[in-house]
Design a protein around this motif. Structure first.
Motif, PDB file in Angstrom:
ATOM      1  N   ARG A  61       2.735   7.331  -6.851  1.00 17.92           N
ATOM      2  CA  ARG A  61       1.934   8.525  -6.914  1.00 17.92           C
ATOM      3  C   ARG A  61       2.844   9.508  -6.807  1.00 17.92           C
ATOM      4  N   ARG A  75       0.888  -1.115  -0.020  1.00 19.30           N
ATOM      5  CA  ARG A  75       0.095  -0.014   0.142  1.00 19.30           C
ATOM      6  C   ARG A  75       0.858   1.212   0.097  1.00 19.30           C
ATOM      7  N   THR A  89       2.141   1.968  -3.788  1.00 17.08           N
ATOM      8  CA  THR A  89       1.456   2.770  -4.426  1.00 17.08           C
ATOM      9  C   THR A  89       1.399   4.073  -3.868  1.00 17.08           C
TER      10      THR A  89
END
Length: 165
Positions: free
Chosen positions: A141, A134, A137
């Protein structure tokens, strides 16, 4: 020189887009990955497009590197393993063999092929793997956004340079 609204606006926009240094962002992300997973070590590895070679692009470690993770990364063959895989890699901790415990997960970054965020320094479980995935990710970004801001700054400087007086 008279007040030029366009120059001021462009200068302010460029300054606001330029406030995030890529090296500083990588360090903050690595430091946070270490904190989130309860370790003292973290970093990023990039694998070449042909998957022949992986290289460390950032390493966060405590002063003095007490677990000698920097040396372990260079000598253990873990970088070769990362070059060959495209999924999460978890290696058990074994202090008697100098294995610090290692967890690396792919970072979904469109601009760079095959980037991993890793943490080291203890044994890792499924919960750690999920948490780091997680985090990867979010890190992806952030890295893409940083890259986009850098590109925007270059374009804005071009606009400013070629704007008629």
């Amino acid at each position: 020189m008279p007040y030029n609204r366009v120059d001021v606006a462009m200068r302010e926009l460029i300054a606001s887009f330029s406030c995030l240094e890529p090296a500083e962002l990588a360090d903050r992300l690595a430091r946070t990955a270490a904190a989130v997973t309860g370790t003292a070590y973290a970093g990023f590895v990039r694998v070449d497009a042909l998957r022949h070679e992986a290289r460390s692009i950032h390493l966060y470690a405590p002063p003095g590197d007490p677990l000698r993770v920097r040396r372990w990364l260079a000598e253990s063959g873990v970088l070769k393993e990362l070059a060959a895989v495209s999924v999460t890699l978890r290696l058990a901790r074994d202090p008697s063999m100098g294995e610090p415990g290692f967890l690396a997960t792919p970072v979904p970054v469109a601009a760079w092929d095959h980037t991993f965020v890793w943490v080291a320094g203890r044994g890792f479980g499924d919960g750690d793997e999920h948490l780091l995935s997680r985090f990867a990710t979010a890190a992806g970004r952030a890295l893409e956004a940083s890259s986009g801001l850098e590109a925007a700054v270059r374009l804005l400087r071009g606009v400013r340079a070629f704007r008629p007086a």
